[in-house]
Enzyme design. Structure first.
Site, PDB file in Angstrom:
ATOM      1  N   CYS A  68      43.288  33.681  37.457  1.00 24.91           N
ATOM      2  CA  CYS A  68      43.239  33.766  39.257  1.00 24.91           C
ATOM      3  C   CYS A  68      42.250  34.466  40.177  1.00 24.91           C
ATOM      4  O   CYS A  68      42.141  34.575  41.115  1.00 24.91           O
ATOM      5  CB  CYS A  68      45.381  35.015  38.678  1.00 24.91           C
TER       6      CYS A  68
ATOM      7  N   CYS B 201      44.946  38.270  35.250  1.00 23.78           N
ATOM      8  CA  CYS B 201      44.160  37.570  34.907  1.00 23.78           C
ATOM      9  C   CYS B 201      42.604  36.816  35.189  1.00 23.78           C
ATOM     10  O   CYS B 201      42.719  36.423  35.959  1.00 23.78           O
ATOM     11  CB  CYS B 201      45.684  35.929  35.447  1.00 23.78           C
TER      12      CYS B 201
END
Length: 298
Positions: free
Chosen positions: A34, A31
């Protein structure tokens, strides 16, 4: 920052959030956002110096936990307090946005817990006597009326000794803070239980109502409050667990809120320990925290 799994979720998130707000960061290695948010969260955790705890959960590896929280996109951050999620946000955030979010929930820096040693009240009672200990607590309150920790210890000891009127007088200056402070809120719950007890009949009356209808939650809750007034803490929590097992959110979470207040009241004072050492958790508190989380998360 701690990596959380199903195995350590209870200790690192549920139990930890009873003492300090815990920010749970659901992420995954693939991600992109993230990877942007992660360093921001770690930087803020360092700056806040213990005002909250940061943990990370890999949503791919810990799908059971992600499912339990209803995670549908990442990054998602959930703030836990007193064993329950209270707020959250999704997507990458700037440092300023993260701080703005946290400042709504974590204690201000000037309210951080003092570092000096605090003796266990029961041990101190045995060593110096109740009156001497009361004088010490009272002196701390008079010297610094804004010291809510000292006031908590003073009022709690007064209640333990059955000096309810004195406790109410000492508590009056901070009663407005009870809704915002876990410790002061616990004292108010105790005093409310004492008032309830004097206005109602003996425990046997509640026993009779419960025997006639096991789902009479008002009777069960009343019985629990009577037991709190008698300082029968574990018996009171057992009664509250019976409510929670049947209806987790009964009466606007009244049973869970009182249960958490009891955990606060029976929690031994924190003590300063040597670097790298963690004081053992009180076994009764640990057991009843586990029972609460198992019911709430089931």
């Amino acid at each position: 920052m701690i990596d959380v799994t199903v195995e350590n979720f209870e200790s690192e998130v549920i139990a930890a959030s009873m003492q300090t707000p815990v920010l749970v960061d659901f992420w995954a290695p693939w991600c992109g956002p993230c990877k942007t948010l992660g360093p921001v969260l770690e930087k803020v955790e360092t700056e806040y110096a213990g005002r909250f705890k940061l943990v990370k959960i890999d949503s791919d590896q810990q799908q059971e936990l992600a499912g339990a929280f209803g995670i549908r996109s990442i990054p998602t951050c959930i703030l836990m307090k007193n064993g329950q999620p209270v707020d959250g946000f999704m997507g990458a955030q700037s440092e300023g946005q993260v701080k703005e979010f946290l400042d709504k929930h974590v204690p201000p820096a000037d309210e951080a817990a003092p570092e000096e040693d605090v003796a266990d009240a029961e041990e101190a009672l045995g060593e110096e006597g109740a009156e001497s200990l009361l004088e010490r607590y009272q002196h701390a309150v008079v010297t610094d009326p804004s010291n809510d920790d000292a006031r908590y210890d003073y009022v709690k000891l007064l209640l333990q000794l059955g000096r309810e009127d004195d406790a109410k007088v000492a508590f009056a200056p901070v009663i407005a803070k009870a809704a915002l402070s876990r410790k002061l809120g616990a004292l108010k719950a105790w005093m409310d239980a004492l008032d309830f007890s004097t206005q109602n009949g003996p425990v046997a009356e509640f026993d009779a109502k419960i025997a006639a209808n096991k789902r009479d939650f008002e009777a069960r809750f009343g019985r629990a409050r009577k037991l709190v007034a008698e300082q029968k803490w574990t018996d009171a929590m057992d009664e509250l667990l019976d409510i929670l097992m049947r209806d987790k959110t009964w009466n606007d979470d009244a049973a869970r809120k009182l249960y958490i207040a009891i955990l606060e009241l029976i929690e031994p004072p924190k003590v300063k320990v040597a670097d790298g050492q963690i004081p053992p958790e009180d076994p009764t508190v640990a057991t009843y925290r586990r029972r609460l989380s198992s019911v709430v998360l089931s």
